[in-house]
Design a protein around this motif. Structure first.
Motif, PDB file in Angstrom:
ATOM      1  N   ILE A  10      23.219  23.617 -14.767  1.00  0.00           N
ATOM      2  CA  ILE A  10      22.421  23.772 -13.544  1.00  0.00           C
ATOM      3  C   ILE A  10      23.196  23.228 -12.348  1.00  0.00           C
ATOM      4  N   LEU A  11      23.803  22.058 -12.515  1.00  0.00           N
ATOM      5  CA  LEU A  11      24.596  21.467 -11.432  1.00  0.00           C
ATOM      6  C   LEU A  11      25.808  22.332 -11.089  1.00  0.00           C
ATOM      7  N   SER A  12      26.374  22.983 -12.108  1.00  0.00           N
ATOM      8  CA  SER A  12      27.540  23.843 -11.892  1.00  0.00           C
ATOM      9  C   SER A  12      27.200  25.029 -11.001  1.00  0.00           C
ATOM     10  N   LEU A  13      25.961  25.500 -11.082  1.00  0.00           N
ATOM     11  CA  LEU A  13      25.524  26.627 -10.259  1.00  0.00           C
ATOM     12  C   LEU A  13      25.676  26.325  -8.769  1.00  0.00           C
ATOM     13  N   PHE A  14      25.615  25.038  -8.418  1.00  0.00           N
ATOM     14  CA  PHE A  14      25.683  24.624  -7.017  1.00  0.00           C
ATOM     15  C   PHE A  14      27.015  23.961  -6.668  1.00  0.00           C
ATOM     16  N   GLY A  62      13.922  18.145  -0.705  1.00  0.00           N
ATOM     17  CA  GLY A  62      15.057  18.652  -1.457  1.00  0.00           C
ATOM     18  C   GLY A  62      14.895  18.499  -2.956  1.00  0.00           C
ATOM     19  N   ILE A  63      16.042  18.459  -3.630  1.00  0.00           N
ATOM     20  CA  ILE A  63      16.078  18.465  -5.099  1.00  0.00           C
ATOM     21  C   ILE A  63      16.918  17.289  -5.566  1.00  0.00           C
ATOM     22  N   LEU A  64      16.398  16.551  -6.552  1.00  0.00           N
ATOM     23  CA  LEU A  64      17.114  15.412  -7.123  1.00  0.00           C
ATOM     24  C   LEU A  64      17.448  15.688  -8.583  1.00  0.00           C
ATOM     25  N   PHE A  65      18.653  15.360  -8.965  1.00  0.00           N
ATOM     26  CA  PHE A  65      19.050  15.381 -10.374  1.00  0.00           C
ATOM     27  C   PHE A  65      19.349  13.942 -10.769  1.00  0.00           C
ATOM     28  N   LEU A  66      18.625  13.451 -11.764  1.00  0.00           N
ATOM     29  CA  LEU A  66      18.757  12.062 -12.182  1.00  0.00           C
ATOM     30  C   LEU A  66      19.474  11.995 -13.527  1.00  0.00           C
ATOM     31  N   ASP A  67      20.542  11.214 -13.573  1.00  0.00           N
ATOM     32  CA  ASP A  67      21.370  11.107 -14.766  1.00  0.00           C
ATOM     33  C   ASP A  67      20.989   9.850 -15.546  1.00  0.00           C
ATOM     34  N   GLU A  68      20.401  10.040 -16.751  1.00  0.00           N
ATOM     35  CA  GLU A  68      20.066   8.921 -17.639  1.00  0.00           C
ATOM     36  C   GLU A  68      19.259   7.848 -16.908  1.00  0.00           C
ATOM     37  N   ILE A  69      18.198   8.280 -16.203  1.00  0.00           N
ATOM     38  CA  ILE A  69      17.461   7.361 -15.350  1.00  0.00           C
ATOM     39  C   ILE A  69      16.700   6.283 -16.132  1.00  0.00           C
ATOM     40  N   ASP A  70      16.290   6.591 -17.367  1.00  0.00           N
ATOM     41  CA  ASP A  70      15.508   5.588 -18.123  1.00  0.00           C
ATOM     42  C   ASP A  70      16.186   5.193 -19.441  1.00  0.00           C
ATOM     43  N   ALA A  71      17.505   5.443 -19.506  1.00  0.00           N
ATOM     44  CA  ALA A  71      18.226   5.086 -20.737  1.00  0.00           C
ATOM     45  C   ALA A  71      18.282   3.568 -20.904  1.00  0.00           C
ATOM     46  N   ASN A  72      18.149   3.120 -22.142  1.00  0.00           N
ATOM     47  CA  ASN A  72      18.278   1.695 -22.496  1.00  0.00           C
ATOM     48  C   ASN A  72      17.273   0.795 -21.783  1.00  0.00           C
ATOM     49  N   LEU A  73      16.103   1.328 -21.465  1.00  0.00           N
ATOM     50  CA  LEU A  73      15.055   0.518 -20.839  1.00  0.00           C
ATOM     51  C   LEU A  73      13.939   0.253 -21.835  1.00  0.00           C
TER      52      LEU A  73
END
Length: 509
Positions: free
Chosen positions: A42-46, A414-425
C-alpha cells in the motif's frame, strides 16, 4: 481517504482487492501471514516503499489540494497505479511520474509513522499545532498574515541590499569595466544595416574592373547599329524593336558606368576593416541590434552604479523599518502562542493520563527570526529531553500530541500508516493507545497492523491476513469471525472460553 486497493502478484499474494472506509483500519493475523508485506505494498503505491508487485492500484476520493500545482490534471477521484515490468512505473490519473515526484505529492496527505520518525516534534509542526489552536482568534490571524507579508518583503529587500553591498565593494572595478565595454562599441559606432550595405559595396568593388572591361568590349555592338538598320530597311522590316533594344542597352551601360565611377573614391581597405569590426560585434552579440541594446543596458547599469549610494541608503532604511515592524508583530504572535501552549500542554497531559504517562512540559523560547516568527518550542517528559526517553514513552507522547492536533483540524487531515504501534505493550497500555487512536481516527484515516486485542477491537474495519500453502489472502471480517480472531490474539492457537468471553466484552457483543 483511500477507498479502493488492488494488488496482483507480490511475494505470497496473488490477487487482493479491498474497499476501505474512513476511521481506524486494522490488519491482524498470525506471524508470517503477510501483514507487513500488504502494508508495504500500500505504501509503495504512493512512492513511500518499493514493493515490486506486478500491479498495484488504488483510489482516493479527495486529496485536499490541487493537483495542478504539480502539473497534473485535476479529477474528482485520484487514481494511483504502479506497474512492475523491467522497471517500476508510476501513474497518477494515467499521467506518468517519477517515484520522487509521487512521494512529494503523497507527503501532502499521507504520513508513514515509524519509531525513528520524530517529525511531529520539529519546531514547524509544533508551531502549526499552536497556530491551529488559535484558528478562531481573528486578531491572531490578522497579525500572523501581516507578519508573513512583511517578512517576505523583508527577505526580498535584505537580499537586494546584500547584493548592493557586494557590488559596492567592487563598484569602481565594475564602473571601469562597463565604461570600457561601452567605449569599445562607441569607438566602432555601428549602424543598423551598415554591415549589409558594406558587404554589397565590397562585392561591387571586387567586380568593378571585370565589369568595366566587359562593358568596354560590349560597346563594339554600337558600331554596327547603322548596318543593322540598313538591313532591316532592305528587308522592309520595322526597326523600332532594334532601336529600343539598343537604347535600353546603352542606358544600362551608362548607369553601370555611373555607379562604378562613384566607387572610385572608396578605399577598399577601409571597407574591409569596417566589415571586420562589424563582423566581430555580430559574432559577440548576435546582431548589431543586440549590440546596441547591450550598450543601452550597460549605460543604465552605469547610471545605477553612479546612484548606488542613494539606492543603498533607501534600502537600508526600508530593511530597518521592516525588521522593526516584523519583530513587533512576532512579539504579539509569541504572546498569543504562550497562552495557547499552556492549553495544549494540559490537553496533551490529559491524553497521557490514558497512556499511563505524565509530566509533559512544553515551553516557548526565543530564537532567531524566521518565517514562523521568533519562537522555538521545547518539549520534555518528566524533565528529560526527548532523545533521552524510551521508545515506548516517545511513541505515547507522540500519540498524545497527534490527538490534540486532530482536535483542531477543521476537516479530514489525511491518512496515517502506523508501524507496529502496539507491539510489545501490555494489555493496559494497548487499551490506552486504542482509546487515543479512536479519537485521532475522527479526523484521520488510519492503517495499522495490530498484535493486541484492545486496538483491534476498536477498529472501524478489521481485515484478517491468512496464509495457506504459501499463498496469502486478506479479507474483512465481522461478528463471529472477528470474535474468534480477537480471542486467538488473547489466548493463542488454543482458544479458550475465557478468551471468547473477553473478546465479546471488548467488542460489546
Amino acid at each position: 481517504m483511500i477507498t479502493r486497493f488492488y494488488l496482483k502478484n507480490y511475494l505470497s499474494f496473488r490477487e487482493v482487492e479491498l474497499e476501505f472506509k474512513n476511521g481506524l483500519i486494522v490488519f491482524s493475523g498470525i506471524s508470517g501471514a503477510g501483514k507487513s508485506v500488504l502494508m508495504e505494498s500500500i505504501l509503495s503505491l504512493f512512492g513511500l516503499k518499493n514493493a515490486k508487485a506486478e500491479l498495484i492500484e488504488g483510489s482516493i476520493d479527495s486529496l485536499g489540494f490541487d493537483l495542478e500545482e504539480f502539473g497534473l490534471t485535476k479529477d474528482d477521484e485520484a487514481v494511483f497505479k504502479k506497474i512492475q515490468k523491467d522497471k517500476s512505473r508510476y501513474f497518477l490519473n494515467n499521467q506518468t511520474l517519477s517515484q520522487k515526484s509521487l512521494s512529494d505529492i503523497s507527503s501532502k496527505f499521507i504520513r508513514y509513522i515509524h519509531i525513528k520518525d520524530n517529525s511531529d516534534f520539529n519546531n514547524d509542526n509544533l508551531l502549526e499545532v499552536i497556530d491551529l489552536s488559535l484558528g478562531d482568534d481573528k486578531e491572531f490571524s490578522r497579525v500572523k498574515e501581516e507578519f508573513s507579508s512583511k517578512y517576505i518583503d523583508f527577505i526580498k529587500s535584505s537580499s537586494e541590499l546584500n547584493k548592493l553591498i557586494s557590488e559596492e565593494k567592487n563598484i569602481e572595478e565594475l564602473k571601469e569595466f562597463i565604461s570600457y565595454e561601452i567605449k569599445k562599441i562607441d569607438d566602432i559606432n555601428p549602424q543598423i544595416d551598415e554591415y549589409e550595405e558594406l558587404s554589397n559595396i565590397k562585392k561591387q568593388l571586387s567586380q568593378k574592373e571585370k565589369i568595366e572591361n566587359s562593358i568596354e568590349k560590349a560597346k563594339g555592338i554600337f558600331e554596327y547599329t547603322s548596318s543593322v538598320n540598313q538591313v532591316l530597311n532592305l528587308l522592309e522590316t520595322d526597326s523600332s524593336f532594334f532601336d529600343d533594344a539598343i537604347n535600353e542597352l546603352n542606358n544600362i551601360f551608362e548607369k553601370s558606368s555611373d555607379k562604378l565611377n562613384l566607387l572610385e573614391d572608396i578605399n577598399i581597405d577601409e571597407v574591409l576593416t569596417r566589415i571586420e569590426q562589424l563582423s566581430h560585434l555580430q559574432k559577440k552579440f548576435g546582431s548589431i541590434q543586440e549590440c546596441l541594446e547591450y550598450k543601452e543596458q550597460k549605460k543604465q547599469e552605469l547610471a545605477r552604479y553612479e546612484n548606488i549610494s542613494f539606492e543603498k541608503s533607501s534600502l537600508e532604511k526600508k530593511v530597518k523599518d521592516l525588521k522593526s515592524q516584523i519583530e513587533s508583530l512576532a512579539q504579539l504572535i509569541t504572546l498569543k502562542r504562550k497562552d495557547a501552549l499552556k492549553i495544549i500542554e494540559q490537553k496533551v497531559n490529559g491524553y497521557l493520563e490514558y497512556l499511563y504517562l505524565s509530566d509533559a512540559l512544553f515551553t516557548l523560547e526565543n530564537t532567531l527570526l524566521s518565517k514562523t516568527g521568533c519562537d522555538m518550542v521545547q518539549v520534555s517528559l518528566k524533565n528529560a529531553k526527548l532523545e533521552n526517553i524510551s521508545s515506548g514513552e516517545f511513541n505515547r507522547l507522540r500519540l498524545g500530541l497527534m490527538a490534540v492536533k486532530s482536535e483542531y483540524a477543521l476537516s479530514n487531515s489525511g491518512i496515517l500508516f502506523l508501524d507496529e504501534i502496539d507491539a510489545n505493550l501490555s494489555g493496559k497500555e494497548s487499551g490506552a493507545i486504542a482509546k487515543v487512536l479512536e479519537q485521532i481516527s475522527k479526523k484521520y484515516q488510519i492503517f495499522a497492523i495490530s498484535h493486541q486485542a484492545q486496538l483491534t477491537s476498536v477498529a472501524h474495519q478489521h481485515f484478517l491476513v491468512e496464509k495457506v500453502d504459501g499463498i496469502s489472502n486478506v479479507y474483512e471480517i465481522y461478528q463471529e469471525k472477528r470474535v474468534h480472531e480477537i480471542a486467538r490474539m488473547i489466548s493463542g492457537d488454543k482458544i479458550t472460553a475465557e478468551a471468547i468471553d473477553f473478546a465479546k466484552n471488548l467488542l460489546r457483543v
